[in-house]
Design an enzyme around this catalytic site. Structure first.
Site, mmCIF file in Angstrom:
data_model
loop_
_atom_site.group_PDB
_atom_site.id
_atom_site.type_symbol
_atom_site.label_atom_id
_atom_site.label_comp_id
_atom_site.label_asym_id
_atom_site.label_seq_id
_atom_site.Cartn_x
_atom_site.Cartn_y
_atom_site.Cartn_z
ATOM 1 N N CYS A 15 23.688 -26.873 -29.850
ATOM 2 C CA CYS A 15 23.879 -28.165 -30.500
ATOM 3 C C CYS A 15 23.267 -29.309 -29.685
ATOM 4 C CB CYS A 15 25.341 -28.513 -30.693
ATOM 5 S SG CYS A 15 26.266 -27.282 -31.549
ATOM 6 N N ARG A 58 17.737 -27.111 -29.613
ATOM 7 C CA ARG A 58 19.074 -26.762 -29.153
ATOM 8 C C ARG A 58 19.930 -26.137 -30.262
ATOM 9 N NH1 ARG A 58 20.465 -29.048 -24.464
ATOM 10 N NH2 ARG A 58 22.647 -28.817 -24.983
ATOM 11 N N TRP A 99 24.191 -25.509 -33.732
ATOM 12 C CA TRP A 99 24.011 -24.067 -33.531
ATOM 13 C C TRP A 99 25.423 -23.500 -33.622
ATOM 14 C CZ3 TRP A 99 25.593 -20.239 -30.093
ATOM 15 C CH2 TRP A 99 24.846 -19.055 -30.113
ATOM 16 N N ASN A 119 29.146 -31.250 -28.657
ATOM 17 C CA ASN A 119 28.415 -30.064 -28.219
ATOM 18 C C ASN A 119 29.291 -29.386 -27.191
ATOM 19 O OD1 ASN A 119 26.532 -28.218 -27.191
ATOM 20 N ND2 ASN A 119 25.703 -29.735 -25.776
ATOM 21 N N GLY A 120 29.503 -28.067 -27.357
ATOM 22 C CA GLY A 120 30.339 -27.343 -26.399
ATOM 23 C C GLY A 120 31.336 -26.481 -27.134
ATOM 24 N N GLU A 159 10.794 -9.008 -19.076
ATOM 25 C CA GLU A 159 10.433 -10.306 -19.649
ATOM 26 C C GLU A 159 9.477 -10.128 -20.838
ATOM 27 O OE1 GLU A 159 11.631 -13.104 -19.553
ATOM 28 O OE2 GLU A 159 10.084 -14.536 -20.124
ATOM 29 N N LYS A 212 10.250 -11.467 -24.623
ATOM 30 C CA LYS A 212 9.342 -12.364 -25.362
ATOM 31 C C LYS A 212 9.075 -11.768 -26.738
ATOM 32 C CE LYS A 212 9.545 -15.356 -23.672
ATOM 33 N NZ LYS A 212 10.455 -15.533 -22.661
ATOM 34 N N GLU A 243 12.402 -11.754 -29.085
ATOM 35 C CA GLU A 243 13.000 -13.032 -29.488
ATOM 36 C C GLU A 243 12.146 -13.792 -30.496
ATOM 37 O OE1 GLU A 243 13.994 -15.618 -26.154
ATOM 38 O OE2 GLU A 243 12.051 -15.334 -25.223
ATOM 39 N N HIS A 291 15.022 10.462 -19.973
ATOM 40 C CA HIS A 291 16.465 10.699 -20.066
ATOM 41 C C HIS A 291 17.025 10.188 -21.384
ATOM 42 C CE1 HIS A 291 16.423 12.192 -16.028
ATOM 43 N NE2 HIS A 291 15.780 11.109 -15.620
ATOM 44 N N LYS A 331 17.854 -22.860 -27.036
ATOM 45 C CA LYS A 331 17.230 -22.903 -25.709
ATOM 46 C C LYS A 331 18.250 -23.102 -24.596
ATOM 47 C CE LYS A 331 13.267 -24.348 -23.230
ATOM 48 N NZ LYS A 331 12.851 -22.943 -23.086
#
Ligand code: G6P
Length: 626
Positions: free
Chosen positions: A2, A27, A76, A112-113, A499, A503, A506, A522, A621
């Site tokens: 948010c 956000r 969000w 926000n939170g 990484e 990428k 996402e 395995h 983000k």
């Protein structure tokens, strides 16, 4: 997660709020809303689901809402699905429908939170006759402010202080009170919020880019502090209601740094900024006294004596920053002989750690606000352990609370999928490893000078990697319909793969996994089918043959192989179907180069699938909730 904004001044508020929200959309972007007051009149609230453009269209880019004081929010979802009811702003009074339109409520607010004890508080408020129209924790918060305001009649700051004492969790909260036209009141704990000011206007936002077109002068509001904003003045208060004096910080970078600059997406722009920002970060910490170059940490106060005292390093981080930690683990342990343990911050914070008192805890975070990373940092401090953070956002919570803050100089990163901040974090980790190794007596002057030159060569070598982008684009178009992609490697290559795989998944929504190459047999190898893409990172000479053999095991089961290795290793083409070469650099630092083709691969696959590269679904983000 948010984003919140606020404005009080002499201009029409709504267009300014929308402009600020557009800079914060990274956000959260599942719904948005604004509340604006025109003089003494009640607030008008407008909320829409989906992207911010839906809200902009509904209010004619803000022109349809009169008034010079307002707050806004881009959401969000945490509590409750993305819907108009659950979108912010929320109001304290009873309302029908989705809470939009002119509202006579005493308190209107955005948040926000996460409020952890919201259910208990909601039950309390219901007992007091409050009716809820959304599933959010925010509505509980707003109603609690209303309750304390009416009960104690001590004014807005008093009501906010009483609310803060009662709630558990994190919040950046901005509210308007019906009795106080032309004013916004704010409170903060553990969620980011800054306040900007020029001669006739005051702004509030979750992040600096939202206000940069209007001012560079910002105040950082501390934890458990409150603020009162009016057009020409901003005052800060502590929990006792006493005024707190604050220094203005001037933001150095300009609004342009947060624009796309001719690239189609922020991600591509940020990929291309990597040569510059890695050099900026190197230059911040490598000094040349005319005779020789040396690494200098005086900027954040880490001394030789401090380094000598560390006998253990813990690294805690989330997402890509954790991948930096994974890579740093190999490099630091080898160059310093200090045992290094890397952990996801979300695990570290709840494990019954037996932490070594002479340890250094390194927290890596682009935003400096990630809830789990911040909690890991605080846990270390509670245990009396020294903390060092590698952070990009100046003045963020992690930066402020850590003993030593080593800033990356990546500039504002807008794309949700990190690229340039990740690269700068790697640079910082390598600088720390080399300097610590030197202090511990494991790196002699010659080797030290060599490592510094190798580090300084990275930016131009990244540039060389970028020159290859058309080949990757071509390859990406062939694989844009892949169902699964596997990334394999050993040691540092495994950390690079983590990484690369993130990428991919996402932004392209293709299932992908990173595997330590030796672990494939395995279990994972059973997933290899005809045509499955397997990407191998082959940058470490002593592990090259081993990983290549594992890749061949996949090829014999139908896999299509892409291999990344250094120029000169052309024999790789005997085994893989598609080879990508990167310039030679000391093997410890190769992650800065090998990641470039993987960033490009994720980017181009996402573009060829027609996806929203910069704002992938369900992600945000800055993750300021647990
Ligand atoms: C989110 C972002 C990632 C980032 C992670 C940690 O998941 O999408 O790109 O790596 O948070 O964020 P931080 O700000 O702590 O680096």
């Amino acid at each position: 997660m948010c984003g919140i904004v606020g404005y009080v001044g002499n201009k029409q508020a709504a267009p300014i709020l929308l402009e600020g929200l557009s800079k914060l959309e990274y956000r959260g972007y599942d719904s948005a809303g604004v509340a604006v007051r025109d003089g003494e009149k009640a607030a008008v609230v407008v909320k829409t689901t989906g992207r911010l453009k839906n809200l902009s269209e509904k209010i004619d880019n803000g022109k349809a809402l009169a008034g010079t004081c307002g707050i806004g929010h881009t959401r969000w979802a945490t509590h409750g699905v993305p819907s108009r009811e659950n979108a912010h702003p929320h109001v304290s009074g009873n309302c029908t429908g989705s809470g939009s339109g002119e509202v006579e409520s005493l308190v209107v607010g955005v948040h926000n939170g996460i409020i952890e004890n919201y259910q208990e508080l909601k039950a309390k408020m219901e007992r007091h006759g409050y009716v809820f129209y959304s599933q959010t924790d925010t509505e509980v918060l707003i109603k609690l402010v209303d309750y304390y305001y009416k009960k104690y009649q001590g004014g807005p700051i008093d009501a906010l202080a009483k609310t803060i004492v009662r709630v558990r969790g994190s919040y950046a909260l901005a509210v308007m009170f019906k009795d106080h036209p032309g004013k916004i009141f704010a409170a903060r704990k553990d969620s980011p919020m800054i306040i900007g000011k020029n001669d006739s206007e005051v702004f509030l936002a979750s992040d600096v880019p939202a206000i940069l077109n209007h001012t560079r002068d910002v105040y950082y509001i501390g934890n458990l502090e409150m603020a009162e904003l009016s057009p020409k003045e901003v005052s800060f208060y502590n929990l006792d209601g006493d005024k707190v004096q604050k220094e203005v910080t001037t933001i150095e970078w300009d609004a342009e740094a947060a624009e796309k600059g001719g690239f189609e997406h922020f991600m591509m722009k940020e990929i291309h900024e990597q040569p510059k920002v890695t050099m900026d970060t190197l230059k911040k910490y490598i000094k040349d006294d005319g005779k020789k170059k040396h690494i200098d940490f005086s900027d954040f106060g880490l001394t030789k004596e401090d380094i000598e005292g560390f006998s253990q390093i813990y690294i805690a981080a989330c997402g890509s920053a954790w991948h930096v930690g994974m890579q740093a683990q190999y490099v630091m342990e080898e160059l310093t002989d200090i045992p290094v343990r890397v952990e996801l911050a979300s695990e570290f914070r709840y494990r019954k750690n037996k932490l070594n008192k002479n340890a250094l805890v390194i927290v890596i975070s682009q935003s400096g606000e990630t809830a789990d990373s911040l909690a890991a940092l605080r846990l270390a401090k509670e245990n009396g352990i020294k903390t060092l953070s590698i952070v990009n956002v100046v003045g963020s919570s992690i930066a402020r609370e850590t003993d030593y803050c080593m800033y990356t100089v990546a500039g504002p990163e807008i794309s949700v999928a990190t690229t340039k901040a990740y690269s700068c974090q790697l640079i910082c980790a390598f600088l720390l490893a080399v300097e610590m190794g030197k202090v511990k007596g494991l790196i002699d002057d010659k080797k030290y000078a060599y490592y510094i030159e190798e580090l300084l060569s990275i930016p131009s070598k990244i540039e060389a990697c970028l020159e290859n982008k058309e080949r990757i684009q071509w390859f990406a178009s062939k694989y844009s319909n892949a169902r699964d992609i596997f990334f394999i490697g050993r040691g540092i290559d495994y950390a690079i793969c983590l990484e690369g795989s993130l990428k991919m998944k996402e932004i392209s929504y293709i299932h992908s996994e990173a595997y330590a190459a030796g672990e494939l047999k395995h279990g994972t190898i059973s997933l290899i089918e005809d045509g499955t893409l397997v990407v191998g990172s082959l940058t470490q000479a002593d592990l090259y043959e081993k990983t290549l053999s594992n890749m061949m095991e996949c090829k014999s089961r139908g896999a299509y192989l892409m291999g990344i290795t250094t120029f000169g290793k052309y024999d790789v083409e005997d085994s893989v179907n598609f080879a990508v070469y990167i310039p030679k650099v000391d093997e410890h630092f190769v992650g800065n180069l090998a990641i470039i083709p993987l960033q490009l691969l994720g980017y181009y696959i996402s573009v060829s699938r027609g996806l929203d590269v910069d704002k992938p679904r369900n992600l945000a983000k800055s993750v300021t909730v647990e």
